[in-house]
Design an enzyme around this catalytic site. Structure first.
Site, mmCIF file in Angstrom:
data_model
loop_
_atom_site.group_PDB
_atom_site.id
_atom_site.type_symbol
_atom_site.label_atom_id
_atom_site.label_comp_id
_atom_site.label_asym_id
_atom_site.label_seq_id
_atom_site.Cartn_x
_atom_site.Cartn_y
_atom_site.Cartn_z
ATOM 1 N N ASP A 66 1.233 7.280 -12.061
ATOM 2 C CA ASP A 66 2.226 6.309 -12.524
ATOM 3 C C ASP A 66 1.630 5.276 -13.467
ATOM 4 O OD1 ASP A 66 0.685 5.131 -10.543
ATOM 5 O OD2 ASP A 66 2.305 4.995 -9.096
ATOM 6 N N ASP A 135 5.822 0.042 2.035
ATOM 7 C CA ASP A 135 7.241 0.421 2.166
ATOM 8 C C ASP A 135 7.429 1.940 2.164
ATOM 9 O OD1 ASP A 135 6.814 1.122 -0.475
ATOM 10 O OD2 ASP A 135 8.351 -0.198 -1.313
ATOM 11 N N HIS A 137 6.262 4.106 -0.141
ATOM 12 C CA HIS A 137 6.307 4.804 -1.437
ATOM 13 C C HIS A 137 5.048 5.646 -1.650
ATOM 14 C CE1 HIS A 137 4.375 1.052 -3.500
ATOM 15 N NE2 HIS A 137 3.438 1.964 -3.356
ATOM 16 N N GLU A 142 9.952 4.559 -4.863
ATOM 17 C CA GLU A 142 10.363 3.580 -3.864
ATOM 18 C C GLU A 142 11.429 4.197 -2.945
ATOM 19 O OE1 GLU A 142 8.522 1.183 -3.560
ATOM 20 O OE2 GLU A 142 8.231 -0.071 -5.326
HETATM 21 P P1 PGA Z 1 -3.093 0.520 -2.259
HETATM 22 O O1 PGA Z 1 -1.685 0.990 -2.805
HETATM 23 O O2 PGA Z 1 -3.979 1.710 -2.299
HETATM 24 O O3 PGA Z 1 -3.573 -0.538 -3.243
HETATM 25 O O4 PGA Z 1 -2.875 -0.007 -0.904
HETATM 26 C C1 PGA Z 1 -1.162 2.178 -2.301
HETATM 27 C C2 PGA Z 1 0.106 2.491 -3.026
HETATM 28 O O5 PGA Z 1 0.852 1.565 -3.384
HETATM 29 O O6 PGA Z 1 0.394 3.673 -3.229
#
Ligand code: PGA
Length: 259
Positions: A66, A135, A137, A142
């Site tokens: 992304d 959350d 995702h 999302e």
């Molecule tokens: P993080 O993010 O590895 O910084 O915890 C994970 C994500 O949002 O996929």
């Protein structure tokens, strides 16, 4: 269901996944890797440095999950910059073979389709590294994201913007939109490897691995994949009902099976 591997810490997870990636590259120097940003995959990239030392990685290809929309690619927190800094440069990959979705607003309407075409032309992703948001995702899909979705523009949740504010001077500077591989895109990768560390991820991990398959928890899409591996530390595994079974299974895993 996904195979769950509970490890002692993030470094052990990094070593396990890096071994598998090194094995793939040894078998196919033009391996296509699915790269993730965020804090979670860093131990994998760190462990890969020693494993790829002296290995010809000039043919390795990669696709990031992304990118933010409307951020200049040269911004230090664009995912293009993050992937360059944390993956391409330390591992000595060829930058021209590593793609990140194009988040520039000009041409954004066809950026998703272009990205899908590039992944398909490369023959698909062999191993997709995934983190998971608090959350639920994966990528920036999302809650509510379609399991059939392809690379497209999404609006970040407030929660995700708050989670990512640590990388920016203030939350106001965290972009509102992103372009992300869809859940359908991710599910087309040959092998999914989802990593999560820390108590803050326990609920999302439990939902993704053992909860109902639901767009409300996009990480649960991994239950639809024939080869998904979830590598977690004890804290992130705390909500898993069948944790003992996962430990037992991994301890008795046939050596020929690989990750
Ligand atoms: P993080 O993010 O590895 O910084 O915890 C994970 C994500 O949002 O996929």
């Amino acid at each position: 269901m996904a195979e769950v591997v509970i490890v002692e810490n993030a470094a052990a997870a990094g070593a396990l996944v890096a071994d598998e990636i090194a094995r793939l590259i040894a078998a196919d120097p033009a391996t296509v890797l699915g790269l993730a940003t965020g804090s979670t995959p860093l131990p994998v990239y760190e462990a890969l440095r020693s494993r790829l030392d002296g290995v010809d990685v000039s043919q390795v290809r990669g696709f990031a999950l992304d990118e933010y929309v409307g951020i200049d690619p040269s911004h230090p927190e664009s995912y293009r910059s993050v992937i360059t800094r944390e993956v391409v440069e330390p591992l000595g990959l060829d930058p021209s073979r590593i793609r990140v979705p194009d988040g520039r607003t000009e041409g954004i309407e066809h950026a998703g389709a272009d990205y899908e075409a590039a992944i398909a032309a490369a023959g698909g992703v062999a191993l997709q590294i995934l983190g998971i948001g608090t959350d639920g995702h994966i990528g920036f899909n999302e809650p509510g994201s379609s399991f059939a979705s392809s690379t497209r523009v999404k609006t970040l949740t407030e929660q995700t913007r708050e989670d990512n504010a640590r990388f920016f001077p203030s939350i106001d500077e965290v972009p509102m939109h992103c372009i992300t591989q869809g859940l359908g895109t991710i599910l087309r990768a040959k092998h999914l490897v989802l990593l999560a560390f820390g108590a803050g991820k326990a609920e999302a991990v439990a939902g993704a691995v053992e909860g109902p398959v639901t767009a409300s928890l996009p990480g649960s899409a991994i239950q639809l994949h024939p080869h998904a591996t979830v590598v977690v530390d004890e804290a992130a595994a705390a909500g898993l009902r069948y944790a003992d079974y996962y430990r037992y299974t991994f301890a008795n895993k046939p050596s020929w099976q690989g990750l």
